[in-house]
Design a protein around this motif. Structure first.
Motif, short mmCIF file in Angstrom:
data_model
loop_
_atom_site.label_atom_id
_atom_site.label_comp_id
_atom_site.label_asym_id
_atom_site.label_seq_id
_atom_site.Cartn_x
_atom_site.Cartn_y
_atom_site.Cartn_z
N UNK B 32 27.05 34.95 37.73
CA UNK B 32 28.07 35.97 38.12
C UNK B 32 27.27 36.22 39.67
N UNK B 33 25.97 36.19 39.94
CA UNK B 33 25.52 36.07 41.17
C UNK B 33 26.53 35.25 42.01
N UNK B 34 26.28 33.96 41.58
CA UNK B 34 27.01 32.92 42.51
C UNK B 34 28.47 33.33 42.71
N UNK B 35 29.06 33.84 41.71
CA UNK B 35 30.57 34.03 41.80
C UNK B 35 30.55 35.32 42.94
N UNK B 36 29.89 36.17 42.81
CA UNK B 36 29.81 37.43 43.67
C UNK B 36 29.70 36.85 45.23
N UNK B 37 28.78 36.21 45.17
CA UNK B 37 28.26 35.59 46.79
C UNK B 37 29.40 34.92 47.19
N UNK B 38 29.95 33.97 46.38
CA UNK B 38 30.94 33.25 46.73
C UNK B 38 32.41 34.05 47.21
N UNK B 39 32.52 35.03 46.48
CA UNK B 39 33.86 36.15 46.86
C UNK B 39 33.60 36.82 48.04
N UNK B 40 32.25 37.16 48.25
CA UNK B 40 32.18 38.05 49.54
C UNK B 40 32.05 37.04 50.64
N UNK B 45 35.48 35.21 55.52
CA UNK B 45 36.17 34.32 56.49
C UNK B 45 37.57 34.46 56.29
N UNK B 46 38.29 34.93 55.30
CA UNK B 46 39.72 35.26 55.19
C UNK B 46 40.08 36.56 54.49
N UNK B 47 40.92 37.53 55.29
CA UNK B 47 41.14 38.68 54.87
C UNK B 47 41.91 38.74 53.57
N UNK B 48 42.88 37.43 53.39
CA UNK B 48 43.89 37.73 52.53
C UNK B 48 43.28 37.45 51.07
N UNK B 49 42.03 36.78 50.96
CA UNK B 49 41.46 36.56 49.77
C UNK B 49 41.43 37.63 48.72
N UNK B 50 40.81 38.76 49.34
CA UNK B 50 40.83 40.02 48.32
C UNK B 50 41.91 40.84 48.31
N UNK B 51 43.15 40.27 48.88
CA UNK B 51 44.48 41.26 48.54
C UNK B 51 45.00 41.12 47.25
N UNK B 52 45.57 42.23 46.81
CA UNK B 52 46.10 42.10 45.23
C UNK B 52 46.73 41.00 44.87
N UNK B 53 47.66 40.54 45.98
CA UNK B 53 48.52 39.43 45.39
C UNK B 53 47.70 38.17 45.23
N UNK B 54 46.90 37.86 46.14
CA UNK B 54 46.05 36.60 46.06
C UNK B 54 45.14 36.92 44.88
N UNK B 55 44.49 37.76 44.53
CA UNK B 55 43.66 38.03 43.43
C UNK B 55 44.12 37.97 42.31
N UNK B 56 45.27 38.72 42.18
CA UNK B 56 46.00 38.43 40.70
C UNK B 56 46.41 37.06 40.50
N UNK B 57 46.69 36.47 41.52
CA UNK B 57 47.00 35.10 41.24
C UNK B 57 46.00 34.29 40.95
N UNK B 58 44.83 34.44 41.54
CA UNK B 58 43.51 33.59 41.18
C UNK B 58 43.01 33.91 39.62
N UNK B 59 43.16 35.20 39.38
CA UNK B 59 42.99 35.50 37.95
C UNK B 59 43.94 35.07 36.82
N UNK B 60 45.22 34.86 37.31
CA UNK B 60 45.90 34.31 36.31
C UNK B 60 45.85 32.92 36.26
#
Lengths: 531, 330
Positions: B32-40, B45-60
């Motif tokens: 979980x820690x590795x995942x959080x650090x990776x996301x941060x 580096x890229x503002x699009x990463x946390x956009x709803x569209x991208x994150x929904x896509x990742x989760x799907x």
């Protein structure tokens, strides 16, 4: 009763001390030529266990030297040392007076020592000829190629010596065990072996094949080959041997001439009395109702017509040599091996061959090998202690960790298992504590008319843990459980069991109890007296 | 440690106070820690990463990977392996697609996919547990058989276009959350409850840790093996429904690219390939970790040729980290 097995043998002789009654060879040594091979004080230990200690042995050209000893006496370790599989911790091996250092099996072969193990070491899908020259194929002028003609001639010569009558170009896999043995011997001869070591060669072949093998051995002897031979068949020992050496607890007890000794003396030397104290029963209980009864039980693993009865409150021993069917009996009762005949009755009712049903009917099975069959080593003490009784601890199928820990904690306290917590991986425990886990996990399945099967309960653990475990087993018998104990430690069997069945070749050879229950009596039944 | 555990014959047990953190819980927290650090890091580096569209896509994407790996995780924990999950997904999806096109019934399509998954799992289970064949060989053979079946059934033409209500499971939203993510959560929860809070779950773990010891302890090893294979097949069938809903097309090659990533997700999640240890939560985190790494590479326009490389690094990195942590502890 002897104090120390190494200082004086039970028949009043020791290595190097001449005794005309039993025919120790030290006096005769002066007349005989220099021995081909000499072992001086060879010792070998595995961890805590001293498998061989200070063994001296002489092997002469053209003699048949039989090694005798009960399970764990050190015979196998000794021949593996000769084969270069084990390097001795101390002592030396001399061949023709030169010190021999064996770095591995190939060194032994080069030195002219061939070992034929009980599990034959031929390549099943190669032909007889190919097997015989395997490892030293005659080279042809083209590198990497084999000269088939020379191969055939070499093989043929060796096969003639052993009187092999099969097809030399047939695959080894299609041969009987006896013929495969001949191929192994031929292979040893083709490799110009001067010392042939055979581990129980006649244990798995028919009487006729054995007679044939004896004739071949006689022939090899005349050609000056030294033969070291392990056997449990007394008649064979006396027919074949020029000298007999008895090992016990890793020590050489005596070397004798067969015509100057008797089977009784040899058996006495084999059993002796183990050094150190062992657990003595506090009390004996009156045997109650019959818990287990097998009638003519046969199994796919080689049991033949086994009739055994275990009563409530009784400790019944199963004695016999390795491979006599002791563990196989337990497995057949428990439903691990396929039964091929007869029946198993538990509390007078037929018990189906199914381990799940066996456990639910209260049978406990403590296996011989802790690490392979007894424990999930990476899992915690709690996981292991609750395993067989999960159905009892969680009758509704829902598991609670707290409840599991509670059960485990109770067992840890009751058995005094040395562990930091219930969550500690069981592999970090000492052998004795691991053994307590293996036995303790059966305790939550309560009941006072249970059948408890214990296979070698005290192997490889220290004296203190041994006593604790036997006391625990005795406590179960006191509660009314029927105990079926398999043990190779004869003093333990004699001192601890109420009644003992001696097995041989997958069947019951005799039943001993009371004053008749002695180590000598057990060994007499366990070894092959005839064929 | 040694003086208390090894030598003393006296009672040295002192309750659970000194007990280390449960290793499985520790491994989950580490991931979980590795995942959080990776996301941060990627978000910086890229503002699009946390956009709803991208994150929904990742989760799907991660949810599909998780679904196909969930049942297989149980199989691996039980000490076996299931290499046929990708092929089960393919055949389930293809036949379900055909049924929907023939009957127009979404319900029948879903039932078909699940039935094929369960049947294939049952076949695996019976061959492995009943006939005692090696799991690797059985499920590898099954992979070819089912793939061949799908190829034969489709005859080379993909089936596309499914009713809206059928696609709901793969691409719909419930309360603003994509449905596959809800399915992933539901399966992860249900599976975790079975694994950690039931007797059967404990039996599965223990038979994976030592099959012989479990057999001798009267654990119904064969029945449990059949159960985990059926669960694995059912999960692959469910994954087929989700995949169909998402891509709106069935073709006989759709499951193949999922098998190896699903095994990677299981292993990155901390499940031992030798059985006896593992969690479904770990597999979920493993699926997320792998998906996010690949997504981040896309966002940062790192060539796609580097993607298998990255998967391998994550996989070996996870093994190394576990080995290091375990060594330090003991």
């Amino acid at each position: 009763m002897l104090e120390e097995s190494g200082t004086e043998g039970p028949v009043g002789i020791d290595r190097g001390v001449a005794d005309p009654d039993v025919g120790v060879l030290s006096a005769a040594r002066a007349d005989t030529p220099r021995p081909m091979m000499v072992l001086n004080g060879v010792s070998k230990s595995f961890g805590q266990m001293q498998a061989l200690s200070q063994v001296d042995l002489e092997i002469h050209a053209g003699e048949v030297h039989v090694l005798l000893g009960e399970n764990g006496a050190g015979k196998s370790t000794l021949i593996k040392t000769l084969a270069g599989i084990y390097a001795p911790d101390a002592g030396e091996i001399l061949l023709d007076g030169n010190r021999l250092v064996l770095g591995g099996p190939s060194d032994a072969r080069r030195a002219g020592i061939s070992v034929i193990h009980q599990e034959l070491a031929l390549v099943p899908h190669l032909t007889v000829e190919e097997n015989i020259v395997l490892g030293r194929e005659p080279r042809f002028s083209i590198p990497g190629s084999i000269d088939r003609r020379v191969q055939r001639e070499t093989a043929q010569r060796a096969l003639e010596l052993v009187g092999f009558d099969g097809d030399p170009r047939g695959k080894v896999a299609n041969l009987t065990t006896a013929r495969q043995q001949l191929v192994e011997i031929a292979k040893a001869l083709a490799h110009r072996s001067r010392i042939l070591v055979m581990d129980e060669p006649t244990a798995s072949i028919s009487e006729r094949d054995a007679t044939n093998l004896h004739a071949i051995i006689g022939d090899l002897k005349r050609r000056g080959v030294a033969i070291v031979f392990i056997s449990h068949r007394m008649r064979e020992v006396f027919e074949l041997a020029d000298r007999v050496t008895v090992l016990r607890d890793g020590r050489k007890i005596l070397t004798a001439l067969p015509h100057a000794t008797t089977p009784e003396l040899l058996i006495k030397a084999m059993v002796g009395r183990t050094v150190g104290s062992f657990y003595q029963r506090l009390e004996r209980f009156v045997a109650g109702e019959v818990i287990l009864e097998t009638r003519a039980l046969c199994s796919a693993a080689g049991l033949v017509d086994m009739n055994i009865v275990v009563r409530s409150g009784e400790v019944v021993g199963l004695a016999g040599l390795v491979g006599s069917g002791r563990t196989e009996f337990a497995r057949a009762v428990f439903g691990l091996d396929r039964r091929t005949g007869g029946e198993v009755l538990l509390h007078q009712l037929p018990l189906p061959a199914d381990p799940v049903r066996a456990v639910r009917s209260g049978i406990a099975f403590v296996p011989e090998s802790r690490k392979e069959h007894g424990l999930a080593l990476t899992k915690s003490v709690c996981d292991n202690l609750t395993l067989p009784a999960l159905w009892k601890i969680f009758p509704h199928g829902l598991r609670s960790r707290r409840r599991a820990d509670q059960v485990a904690r109770g067992l840890i306290e009751r058995l005094r298992i040395a562990t930091r917590s219930t969550r500690q991986p069981v592999r970090t425990l000492s052998g004795g504590n691991q053994q307590k886990v293996v036995i303790g996990k059966w305790l939550p399945i309560e009941g006072n008319r249970r059948l408890i099967i214990i296979d070698e309960p005290t192997r490889g653990i220290d004296v203190g843990a041994k006593a604790e475990i036997l006391k625990l087993v005795e406590g179960l018998a006191a509660e009314g459980c029927g105990i079926l104990m398999i043990s190779s430690e004869l003093p333990e069997v004699v001192g601890f069991c109420d009644r003992v069945y001696v097995l041989q070749s997958g069947t019951v050879r005799g039943e001993l109890s009371g004053a008749h229950l002695t180590e000598e009596a057990i060994m007499k039944l366990a070894v092959h007296h005839d064929s | 440690m040694t003086e208390t555990t090894q030598t003393s014959a006296f009672r040295t047990f002192r309750g659970d106070t000194g007990a280390p953190l449960d290793p499985e819980l520790r491994s989950i927290i580490a991931r979980f820690v590795v995942l959080a650090v990776l996301c941060a890091g990627v978000a910086l580096l890229n503002e699009n990463f946390l956009s709803v569209a991208n994150f929904t896509n990742v989760l799907r994407q991660a949810s599909l990977l998780f679904l196909i790996a969930a049942g297989a995780t149980l199989v691996i924990i039980a000490g076996a392996i299931d290499l046929s999950v990708g092929a089960i997904l393919t055949l389930s999806a293809c036949v379900a697609a055909g049924v929907i096109h023939a009957t127009g019934s979404s319900g029948l399509g879903i039932a078909t996919a699940l039935a094929i998954g369960v049947s294939a799992g049952l076949a695996n289970g019976i061959l492995v547990a009943g006939l005692r064949l090696p799991p690797f060989l059985v499920t590898y053979g099954m992979l070819w058989i089912l793939s061949g079946g799908a190829l034969y059934y489709m005859g080379g033409i993909p089936i596309t276009g499914f009713p809206r209500e059928f696609r709901f499971l793969g691409s719909g939203f419930l309360l603003g959350i994509p449905v596959p993510i809800l399915i992933m959560i539901a399966i992860a929860l249900a599976g975790s409850v079975v694994l950690h809070m039931t007797m059967v779950g404990q039996q599965i773990v223990m038979m994976g840790a030592n099959r012989a010891a479990a057999t001798l302890a009267g654990i119904p090893v064969r029945r449990n093996l059949i159960c985990v294979y059926v669960a694995s097949g059912a999960c692959a069938g469910l994954a087929a429904v989700v995949a169909l809903g998402r891509v709106n097309s069935a073709d006989p090659g759709m499951g193949d690219p999922l098998l190896l990533p699903s095994i990677a997700a299981i292993l990155v999640g901390g499940t031992s390939l030798f059985g006896g240890t593992g969690t479904l939560l770990g597999t979920a985190l493993g699926a997320l970790l792998l998906t996010i790494v690949l997504n981040a590479m896309n966002l940062l326009t790192i060539g796609s040729a580097w993607q298998p490389f990255a998967t391998g690094i994550v996989l070996v990195g996870a093994m190394l980290a576990d080995a290091f942590l375990n060594r330090r502890r003991s």
